[in-house]
Design a protein around this motif. Structure first.
Motif, PDB file in Angstrom:
ATOM      1  N   THR A 152       0.827  -1.209   0.000  1.00 43.73           N
ATOM      2  CA  THR A 152       0.000   0.000   0.000  1.00 43.73           C
ATOM      3  C   THR A 152       0.862   1.260   0.000  1.00 43.73           C
ATOM      4  N   THR A 153       1.934   1.253   0.805  1.00 46.45           N
ATOM      5  CA  THR A 153       2.811   2.421   0.864  1.00 46.45           C
ATOM      6  C   THR A 153       3.483   2.681  -0.478  1.00 46.45           C
ATOM      7  N   ASP A 154       3.845   1.605  -1.175  1.00 44.41           N
ATOM      8  CA  ASP A 154       4.455   1.759  -2.492  1.00 44.41           C
ATOM      9  C   ASP A 154       3.461   2.374  -3.471  1.00 44.41           C
ATOM     10  N   LEU A 155       2.226   1.918  -3.412  1.00 41.58           N
ATOM     11  CA  LEU A 155       1.197   2.437  -4.305  1.00 41.58           C
ATOM     12  C   LEU A 155       0.930   3.914  -4.040  1.00 41.58           C
ATOM     13  N   VAL A 158       1.467   7.134  -6.591  1.00 40.88           N
ATOM     14  CA  VAL A 158       0.441   8.154  -6.844  1.00 40.88           C
ATOM     15  C   VAL A 158       1.018   9.548  -6.644  1.00 40.88           C
ATOM     16  N   PHE A 159       1.779   9.742  -5.562  1.00 42.43           N
ATOM     17  CA  PHE A 159       2.387  11.046  -5.299  1.00 42.43           C
ATOM     18  C   PHE A 159       3.355  11.438  -6.418  1.00 42.43           C
ATOM     19  N   VAL A 160       4.123  10.472  -6.896  1.00 49.21           N
ATOM     20  CA  VAL A 160       5.080  10.762  -7.959  1.00 49.21           C
ATOM     21  C   VAL A 160       4.364  11.151  -9.248  1.00 49.21           C
ATOM     22  N   VAL A 161       3.348  10.378  -9.614  1.00 49.96           N
ATOM     23  CA  VAL A 161       2.593  10.663 -10.837  1.00 49.96           C
ATOM     24  C   VAL A 161       1.939  12.045 -10.758  1.00 49.96           C
ATOM     25  N   LEU A 162       1.316  12.336  -9.617  1.00 46.81           N
ATOM     26  CA  LEU A 162       0.709  13.652  -9.434  1.00 46.81           C
ATOM     27  C   LEU A 162       1.767  14.748  -9.467  1.00 46.81           C
ATOM     28  N   GLY A 163       2.926  14.462  -8.861  1.00 47.58           N
ATOM     29  CA  GLY A 163       4.007  15.439  -8.867  1.00 47.58           C
ATOM     30  C   GLY A 163       4.479  15.756 -10.277  1.00 47.58           C
ATOM     31  N   ASN A 167      12.643   3.038   8.514  1.00 47.44           N
ATOM     32  CA  ASN A 167      11.679   2.520   7.532  1.00 47.44           C
ATOM     33  C   ASN A 167      11.882   3.226   6.193  1.00 47.44           C
ATOM     34  N   ASP A 168      12.505   2.519   5.233  1.00 47.69           N
ATOM     35  CA  ASP A 168      12.775   3.114   3.917  1.00 47.69           C
ATOM     36  C   ASP A 168      11.493   3.572   3.234  1.00 47.69           C
ATOM     37  N   ALA A 169      10.441   2.762   3.335  1.00 49.97           N
ATOM     38  CA  ALA A 169       9.187   3.082   2.658  1.00 49.97           C
ATOM     39  C   ALA A 169       8.591   4.373   3.193  1.00 49.97           C
ATOM     40  N   LEU A 170       8.667   4.575   4.505  1.00 51.27           N
ATOM     41  CA  LEU A 170       8.120   5.790   5.101  1.00 51.27           C
ATOM     42  C   LEU A 170       8.913   7.019   4.676  1.00 51.27           C
ATOM     43  N   SER A 210       7.145   9.936   2.353  1.00 53.55           N
ATOM     44  CA  SER A 210       7.155  11.291   2.903  1.00 53.55           C
ATOM     45  C   SER A 210       7.848  12.253   1.940  1.00 53.55           C
ATOM     46  N   ALA A 211       8.974  11.818   1.374  1.00 52.04           N
ATOM     47  CA  ALA A 211       9.711  12.659   0.430  1.00 52.04           C
ATOM     48  C   ALA A 211       8.873  12.956  -0.803  1.00 52.04           C
ATOM     49  N   ARG A 212       8.217  11.944  -1.317  1.00 50.31           N
ATOM     50  CA  ARG A 212       7.441  12.122  -2.536  1.00 50.31           C
ATOM     51  C   ARG A 212       6.219  13.012  -2.305  1.00 50.31           C
TER      52      ARG A 212
END
Length: 277
Positions: free
Chosen positions: A3-6, A10-15, A239-242, A246-248
């Motif tokens: 879920t976190t990857d998804l 989404v954040f990247v695509v919107l960005g 936590n790499d995913a977090l 957060s960055a994205r």
């Protein structure tokens, strides 16, 4: 896909959409007005959008073609010039290098944008971020690297000493923009100039971008590895995913914050000291 990857995707695509859309709109405005500030901001957003797109392509290539078991260690580190044939890691590194270059150009554009608020006599100071980013790009592209899979994505990694130098070269010009906007905002507020609110918004927006860009370009694993090395065991910090999500989110939000600053809607005009229509 987790879920976190998804959510991160989404954040990247919107960005990418937000950056390229706002950057294109500002560039068209520049063609009409010929205002250099508009040009610098449009280039910042366009280069930033391209960097996001290239980072996405890097991950797409590696996640679909590289096996998790192929994750490397420092013993596998080689320079891009030592590759004997083109493989998935060579292609991934190519996209990563292009992302670093466009990110560097975005930071230089941000410095030009900030300096445009100051007297022309200050323009010579732009040589500092230009030289630092140029050195950063040469070092990060030519130094030996190895790819590490952290469970959600791949990161090109360098040895500890090289990474430390890269941090300095990258962080100084990146964060200089924030500090200059802070200085300008405080100066204008002391003089009673209402524009301090808008400049303060630029400062806050740049802080958000600087944090996000720092995490994303230097890779989340650089941060988790650092905290592990100094004995910090807080799970959230490891936590790499977090870190990634957060960055994205912060990088995506920068385009939204800058849209508010440039095309201020009525509900935000009170915050920025602008008159309502």
């Amino acid at each position: 896909m987790e879920t976190t990857d998804l959510i991160g995707v989404v954040f990247v695509v919107l960005g990418i959409i937000f950056y390229l859309a706002l950057g294109t709109r500002l560039y068209r405005s520049y063609k009409i007005s010929a205002k250099k500030q508009t040009l610098y901001l449009s280039l910042l957003l366009l280069f930033g959008g391209l960097a996001l797109l290239l980072l996405t392509l890097e991950q797409l290539v590696l996640l679909t073609n590289a096996k998790e078991a192929s994750s490397q260690t420092i013993a596998d580190a080689i320079s891009i010039f030592q590759y004997s044939d083109i493989d998935v890691f060579w292609v991934g590194f190519l996209f990563a290098a292009l992302a670093w270059i466009t990110s560097g150009l975005a930071i230089i554009s941000a410095n030009f944008f900030t300096q445009s608020f100051f007297p022309d006599s200050n323009k010579k100071l732009l040589l500092v971020p230009i030289l630092l980013i140029a050195t950063y790009l040469v070092l990060i592209i030519t130094s030996p690297f190895y790819f590490v899979y952290n469970g959600s994505d791949w990161s090109p990694t360098h040895d500890a000493s090289t990474t430390f130098i890269l941090w300095i070269l990258f962080l100084v010009p990146l964060w200089t923009v924030s500090f200059l906007f802070l200085y300008l905002s405080v100066s204008l507020k002391r003089k009673g100039v209402s524009a301090w609110r808008r400049v303060g918004w630029f400062f806050l927006s740049q802080v958000v971008l600087s944090i996000g860009f720092t995490i994303e370009v230097l890779s989340p694993s650089s941060f988790t590895t650092f905290f592990e090395s100094v004995g910090i065991t807080v799970e959230l910090l490891l936590n790499d995913a977090l870190w990634s999500i957060s960055a994205r989110f912060m990088i995506m939000m920068y385009a939204v914050l800058m849209w508010i600053a440039v095309y201020t809607p009525d509900w935000a005009k009170g915050w920025l000291g602008a008159s309502k229509s």
